[in-house]
Design a protein around this motif. Sequence first.
Motif: not given
Length: 225
Positions: A102, A106, A138
């Motif tokens: 994640y 991102g 993400s």
Amino acid sequence: SALPMLILINVSIWLLIRFLGVFVFLFSSGEGNTLHVLNNFVTQWFAVPANVEVLLAKPWTLVTYMFLHLDFFHILFNMLWLFWFGQIFLQYLNNRQLTFTYFIGGLSGALIFILFYNIFPVFKAALPNALALGASASVLAIVVAISFYVPNYTIYLLLLGPVKLKYIAIFSVIADFFMIQSGNAGGHIAHLGGALWGFIFIYTFKKGFDMSKFLKFNLSKSAFR
């Protein structure tokens, strides 16, 4: 579990902005669009800018942008995708790997967004004011990662029936590529950056190298200290 925590952080920030919006409205003179003023303030301080000079003055935006949503449907669809694909992700991989994918997804999305806007001449006029926000990069990193880890995992979609994850990932990436010509070029470019990281992470993981162990190492050092 990392999954509900990531969703909770995103939703809490969105609710906080909406909560502040009510107070800004109540204490305003009633003239002008107070919601627009609040949204503009939030994006200027927490969305990631494409302009490198502005970014150097606000480096925290590389992280804050991936938790920032203003539009209801933007956060709704991002959180639904995160929930659905995050659950599949955790069937085969762990919480550390989900969190790592994640955050780095991102970050990759932000860097690709900045790179494109500073390299390609078509974005020259938009560069000074270009901003990116949202968890989409993400989330797409997680989607692509699990889709190429278990490509033949099948889910059932309304009206379409059974669909393998690999086709969902491929369609999403192709769609984002062609949508670069749309009015939200920066967002789609960031999506591609997230997707690229998701692929790299799983490719190296299948080769026997788990890059998320770096996160485990740093967390262990922090706890030790």
